[in-house]
Design a protein around this motif. Structure first.
Motif, PDB file in Angstrom:
ATOM      1  N   HIS A 191       1.462   4.118  -3.244  1.00 62.34           N
ATOM      2  CA  HIS A 191       0.808   5.528  -3.250  1.00 62.34           C
ATOM      3  C   HIS A 191       1.903   6.373  -3.764  1.00 62.34           C
ATOM      4  N   ARG A 192       2.918   6.002  -2.773  1.00 62.34           N
ATOM      5  CA  ARG A 192       3.962   7.342  -3.863  1.00 62.34           C
ATOM      6  C   ARG A 192       4.032   6.865  -5.533  1.00 62.34           C
ATOM      7  N   LEU A 193       4.133   5.816  -5.717  1.00 59.65           N
ATOM      8  CA  LEU A 193       4.662   5.149  -7.075  1.00 59.65           C
ATOM      9  C   LEU A 193       3.485   5.671  -8.856  1.00 59.65           C
TER      10      LEU A 193
ATOM     11  N   LYS B   9       0.855  -1.466   0.057  1.00 61.53           N
ATOM     12  CA  LYS B   9      -0.030   0.059  -0.473  1.00 61.53           C
ATOM     13  C   LYS B   9       1.223   1.133  -0.238  1.00 61.53           C
ATOM     14  N   SER B  10       1.856   1.719   0.877  1.00 58.33           N
ATOM     15  CA  SER B  10       3.008   2.472   1.088  1.00 58.33           C
ATOM     16  C   SER B  10       3.392   3.130  -0.171  1.00 58.33           C
ATOM     17  N   ILE B  11       3.899   1.451  -1.315  1.00 57.26           N
ATOM     18  CA  ILE B  11       4.828   2.267  -2.293  1.00 57.26           C
ATOM     19  C   ILE B  11       3.513   1.887  -3.493  1.00 57.26           C
TER      20      ILE B  11
ATOM     21  N   LEU C 232       7.012  -0.499  14.256  1.00 57.01           N
ATOM     22  CA  LEU C 232       5.885  -1.470  14.304  1.00 57.01           C
ATOM     23  C   LEU C 232       4.516  -0.933  13.472  1.00 57.01           C
ATOM     24  N   ILE C 233       4.232  -0.071  13.598  1.00 61.54           N
ATOM     25  CA  ILE C 233       3.302   0.622  14.569  1.00 61.54           C
ATOM     26  C   ILE C 233       1.630   0.047  13.575  1.00 61.54           C
ATOM     27  N   ASP C 234       1.961  -0.571  12.625  1.00 67.50           N
ATOM     28  CA  ASP C 234       0.663  -0.446  11.901  1.00 67.50           C
ATOM     29  C   ASP C 234       0.515  -2.327  11.879  1.00 67.50           C
ATOM     30  N   GLU C 235       2.191  -3.184  12.524  1.00 67.17           N
ATOM     31  CA  GLU C 235       1.652  -4.065  12.587  1.00 67.17           C
ATOM     32  C   GLU C 235       1.046  -4.985  14.379  1.00 67.17           C
TER      33      GLU C 235
ATOM     34  N   ILE D  19      -3.932   7.889  17.118  1.00 72.02           N
ATOM     35  CA  ILE D  19      -4.991   8.713  15.843  1.00 72.02           C
ATOM     36  C   ILE D  19      -4.598   7.784  14.561  1.00 72.02           C
ATOM     37  N   LYS D  20      -4.437   6.585  14.503  1.00 71.38           N
ATOM     38  CA  LYS D  20      -4.746   5.866  13.157  1.00 71.38           C
ATOM     39  C   LYS D  20      -6.438   6.189  13.065  1.00 71.38           C
ATOM     40  N   GLU D  21      -6.522   5.312  11.650  1.00 74.46           N
ATOM     41  CA  GLU D  21      -7.945   5.058  11.450  1.00 74.46           C
ATOM     42  C   GLU D  21      -8.864   4.921  12.723  1.00 74.46           C
TER      43      GLU D  21
ATOM     44  N   ALA E  10       8.244  10.880  13.973  1.00 70.76           N
ATOM     45  CA  ALA E  10       8.387  10.222  12.846  1.00 70.76           C
ATOM     46  C   ALA E  10       7.432   9.893  12.786  1.00 70.76           C
ATOM     47  N   SER E  11       7.233  10.667  10.544  1.00 75.42           N
ATOM     48  CA  SER E  11       6.203  10.150   9.861  1.00 75.42           C
ATOM     49  C   SER E  11       6.810  10.034   8.690  1.00 75.42           C
ATOM     50  N   ALA E  12       6.544   8.736   7.906  1.00 76.88           N
ATOM     51  CA  ALA E  12       6.995   8.625   6.353  1.00 76.88           C
ATOM     52  C   ALA E  12       6.376   9.274   5.694  1.00 76.88           C
ATOM     53  N   GLN E  13       4.725   9.626   6.097  1.00 72.61           N
ATOM     54  CA  GLN E  13       3.681  10.588   5.139  1.00 72.61           C
ATOM     55  C   GLN E  13       4.111  12.124   5.571  1.00 72.61           C
ATOM     56  N   VAL E  14       4.577  12.730   6.690  1.00 72.43           N
ATOM     57  CA  VAL E  14       4.842  13.699   6.474  1.00 72.43           C
ATOM     58  C   VAL E  14       6.164  13.987   6.050  1.00 72.43           C
TER      59      VAL E  14
ATOM     60  N   ARG F 103      -2.145  13.504   3.530  1.00 73.00           N
ATOM     61  CA  ARG F 103      -1.115  14.005   3.234  1.00 73.00           C
ATOM     62  C   ARG F 103       0.123  14.037   2.605  1.00 73.00           C
ATOM     63  N   MET F 104      -0.241  12.788   1.615  1.00 75.04           N
ATOM     64  CA  MET F 104       1.157  13.299   1.097  1.00 75.04           C
ATOM     65  C   MET F 104       0.919  13.700  -0.596  1.00 75.04           C
ATOM     66  N   LEU F 105      -1.051  14.222  -0.368  1.00 79.20           N
ATOM     67  CA  LEU F 105      -1.346  14.029  -2.185  1.00 79.20           C
ATOM     68  C   LEU F 105      -1.070  16.269  -1.173  1.00 79.20           C
TER      69      LEU F 105
ATOM     70  N   THR G 163      12.412   6.205   9.029  1.00 74.35           N
ATOM     71  CA  THR G 163      11.309   5.783   8.449  1.00 74.35           C
ATOM     72  C   THR G 163      11.210   4.824   7.376  1.00 74.35           C
ATOM     73  N   ARG G 164      10.511   4.330   7.142  1.00 72.13           N
ATOM     74  CA  ARG G 164      10.445   3.701   5.888  1.00 72.13           C
ATOM     75  C   ARG G 164      10.428   4.306   4.475  1.00 72.13           C
ATOM     76  N   ASP G 165      11.291   4.137   3.844  1.00 73.42           N
ATOM     77  CA  ASP G 165      11.851   4.650   2.863  1.00 73.42           C
ATOM     78  C   ASP G 165      11.350   4.003   1.712  1.00 73.42           C
TER      79      ASP G 165
HETATM   80  C1  S3P Z   1       3.151   4.910   5.835  1.00 73.43           C
HETATM   81  C2  S3P Z   1       3.617   5.691   7.231  1.00 73.43           C
HETATM   82  C3  S3P Z   1       2.992   5.732   9.004  1.00 73.43           C
HETATM   83  C4  S3P Z   1       2.017   3.827   8.570  1.00 73.43           C
HETATM   84  C5  S3P Z   1       0.948   3.857   7.717  1.00 73.43           C
HETATM   85  C6  S3P Z   1       1.323   4.452   5.889  1.00 73.43           C
HETATM   86  C7  S3P Z   1       3.763   5.659   4.763  1.00 73.43           C
HETATM   87  O1  S3P Z   1       1.641   6.483   9.453  1.00 73.43           O
HETATM   88  O2  S3P Z   1       1.119   4.457   9.861  1.00 73.43           O
HETATM   89  O3  S3P Z   1       0.286   3.142   7.631  1.00 73.43           O
HETATM   90  O4  S3P Z   1       2.722   4.896   4.381  1.00 73.43           O
HETATM   91  O5  S3P Z   1       4.545   6.809   4.368  1.00 73.43           O
HETATM   92  P1  S3P Z   1       2.973   7.963   9.915  1.00 73.43           P
HETATM   93  O6  S3P Z   1       3.463   8.208   8.383  1.00 73.43           O
HETATM   94  O7  S3P Z   1       1.420   8.160  10.283  1.00 73.43           O
HETATM   95  O8  S3P Z   1       3.446   7.643  10.202  1.00 73.43           O
END
Ligand code: S3P
Length: 426
Positions: A25-27, A21-23, A311-314, A339-341, A164-168, A97-99, A191-193
Motif C-alpha cells: 500500500h505504502r509503496l 500488504k502493509s508495504i 501481534l494484532i493481525d496474528e 473494529i477490524k474487518e 497505537a495505529s500505524a495506519q493513522v 485511512r492512508m489515502l 508500531t510497524r515502521d
Molecule cells: C496496518 C496497521 C494495523 C494492522 C493493519 C495494517 C498498516 O492497523 O492491523 O492490518 O499497514 O499500517 P492499525 O493501524 O489500525 O493498528
C-alpha cells in the motif's frame, strides 16, 4: 465459496508468500506522488492492495502490471487529478485511512467509500488530526465511510496518537508531505515502521527522534525501483500449521523480518517454537529472509500491553495455536480487534466453539485453555480474510473434514492461500 479441508498428515516442503500488504500500500501511494516511473516488484496480490491501485488510477495515475511487478508513473506531489467517480477502497482500512491523508491536501474534492465491513469501521481517528491540519472531511454519522474530502492546502501539525495505529501515523505523515512546514507524529508505542522506511527510500525529508517521526512538506519524492518482501502476517498461518502438525518441517521463503513486525517470531519461540532464520537480507530498507519451522511442543502464553499491538493481525491464528498448546493462550488489551474487518474477538470465539474448543471471552480479549482438540465442523469466515485462513489451519489440525464457508475472503490479502496450504499439507 466453500472450502473443504481434510486433516493434514504432515506439513512439509517450502512456500513463498505474496508481497507484504502493509508495504505494498505504502509503496504504491508514494510511487504515485513521486516524480518519475517506479517499479514495485512482488507487489501484494491481495484484493486490498488492488483497491489501492484502483483508487490511484481514479486519481489519474498511470499504473501497469506485469505478473507481480507494478509500474507506477508518478504524478508528483501536485499532479493528482480530481476523481470522476467515488474512489472504492473495497475492504481495505489501510487504503481509506492512508489515502485520506493524501486526498486532504489536494486542491480538489473527492469521495472515498468501501464495502459493508469497511463502512462500519471508525474514521474519527484520522479525521481528528487531519482537521487539525485544516482539512474539511465529512463522514456518515460523523465517523463512518463514505468520506467526503474537500481538499485544501494543509498546515503542519505536531500530533500525539491517542491509539497505537500505524495506519493513522501513515495518514498524518502522508498529509504532511504536501503541508506547509514540518509535521510530527508521536506514537504511544512503536508500531510497524514501513512508512518511515518507505519515505526515506523515496527521498522524503524525514527525521526520527525516539517515537517521534517528522516529515517536511513540499519536498519532491523520487521514483524508485523497489521490491516488497513476503508478508509475515500471511506466513503466520503456515507457522502455526507447522508448529502444531506432527513431524512438520517447513521452509518459508523471502519473508519480511522487519523488527517492528517480527515480535510474532519472538513470541512463538518464547513458547517453545522451533523456528530458525536461515538467511537474512536487506532490500529497499526492509529486512527479509528464509525461515524454517518444525513441529514443536508449545507451552502457551499471554499477549497483553504493547505485545498485543505488535501481534494484532496474528491473534486469530494464535488463538488456534493456543487451544493446542499446553498452557493455553490469554489475550488482553485487544479492544482494537473488535473494529477490524470483523469483531475478531467474537468471530474467533464463535468458530472455536463450533469446532468444540472452549473459550472465555473478555471485552478486551479472550482466553483459550490449552490441551484441547479441534472437532471437524462447518465454520464461517464472516467475510474476514484472517478468520478464513486461521480456521483453515484449525481445520487442517481437526479430526475430520471441515468446511470453511465464505473462504473466498482469504483473497483480500492472500488469493493463493488455499493452493499454498494444499501444496504443503500431505
Ligand atoms: C496496518 C496497521 C494495523 C494492522 C493493519 C495494517 C498498516 O492497523 O492491523 O492490518 O499497514 O499500517 P492499525 O493501524 O489500525 O493498528
Amino acid at each position: 465459496m466453500d472450502e473443504r479441508i481434510s486433516p493434514a498428515r504432515s506439513i512439509s516442503g517450502a512456500v513463498a508468500l505474496p508481497g507484504d500488504k502493509s508495504i505494498s500500500h505504502r509503496l504504491a501511494m508514494l510511487a504515485a506522488l513521486a516524480e518519475g516511473e517506479s517499479v514495485i516488484a512482488n507487489y501484494s496480490t491481495g484484493a486490498d492492495c488492488q483497491s489501492t491501485l484502483g483508487c490511484l488510477r481514479g486519481l489519474g495515475v498511470k499504473i501497469e502490471k506485469a505478473g507481480n511487478d507494478v509500474t507506477v508513473r508518478g504524478a508528483g506531489l501536485e499532479g493528482l487529478k480530481a476523481p470522476m467517480e467515488t474512489l472504492d477502497a473495497g475492504n481495505s482500512g489501510s487504503t481509506i485511512r492512508m489515502l485520506s491523508g493524501i486526498l486532504a491536501g489536494q486542491p480538489f474534492h473527492s469521495r472515498i467509500a468501501g464495502d459493508e465491513s469497511l463502512s462500519r469501521r471508525p474514521m474519527e481517528r484520522i479525521m481528528r488530526p487531519l482537521a487539525g491540519m485544516g482539512a474539511a472531511i465529512q463522514a456518515r454519522d460523523g465517523k463512518y465511510p463514505p468520506l467526503e474530502i474537500a481538499g485544501s492546502r494543509l498546515r503542519a501539525i505536531d500530533y500525539t496518537l491517542p491509539v497505537a495505529s500505524a495506519q493513522v501515523k501513515t495518514c498524518v505523515l502522508f498529509a504532511g508531505l504536501s503541508a506547509r512546514g514540518r509535521t510530527t507524529v508521536r506514537e504511544p508505542m512503536r508500531t510497524r515502521d514501513h512508512t518511515e522506511i518507505a519515505l526515506r527510500e523515496f527521498g522524503a525529508e524525514i527525521d526520527l527522534q525516539g517515537r517521534a517521526i517528522s516529515v517536511l512538506g513540499g519536498v519532491p519524492l523520487k521514483a524508485r525501483r523497489i521490491a516488497v518482501p513476503g508478508d509475515l502476517s500471511s506466513a503466520a498461518f503456515f507457522l502455526v500449521a507447522a508448529l502444531a502438525a506432527p513431524e512438520a518441517n517447513l521452509v518459508i521463503r523471502g519473508v519480511g523480518l522487519n523488527p517492528t513486525r517480527s515480535a510474532l517470531l519472538d513470541f512463538l519461540i518464547s513458547m517453545g517454537g522451533a523456528i530458525k532464520i536461515l538467511s537474512l537480507d536487506q532490500a529497499g530498507g526492509e529486512l527479509a529472509g528464509d525461515i524454517q519451522v518444525r513441529h514443536s511442543r508449545i507451552r502457551g502464553g499471554t499477549i497483553e500491553k504493547d505485545l498485543t499491538a505488535a501481534l494484532i493481525d496474528e491473534i486469530p491464528v494464535l488463538a488456534v495455536l493456543g487451544a493446542l498448546s499446553e498452557g493455553g493462550l490469554t489475550v488482553r488489551d485487544a479492544q482494537e480487534l473488535r473494529i477490524k474487518e470483523t469483531d475478531r474477538i467474537a468471530t474467533v470465539a464463535g468458530n472455536l466453539e463450533r469446532m468444540g474448543v472452549a473459550v472465555e471471552v473478555f471485552p478486551d480479549g479472550l482466553r483459550v485453555p490449552g490441551g484441547q482438540r479441534f472437532r471437524a465442523a462447518e465454520v464461517d469466515s464472516f467475510g474476514d480474510h484472517r478468520i478464513a485462513m486461521a480456521f483453515a489451519v484449525a481445520a487442517l489440525l481437526a479430526g475430520g473434514e471441515s468446511v470453511i464457508r465464505g473462504a473466498e475472503a482469504a483473497s483480500v490479502s492472500y488469493p493463493e492461500f488455499f493452493a499454498a496450504l494444499r501444496s504443503i499439507a500431505g
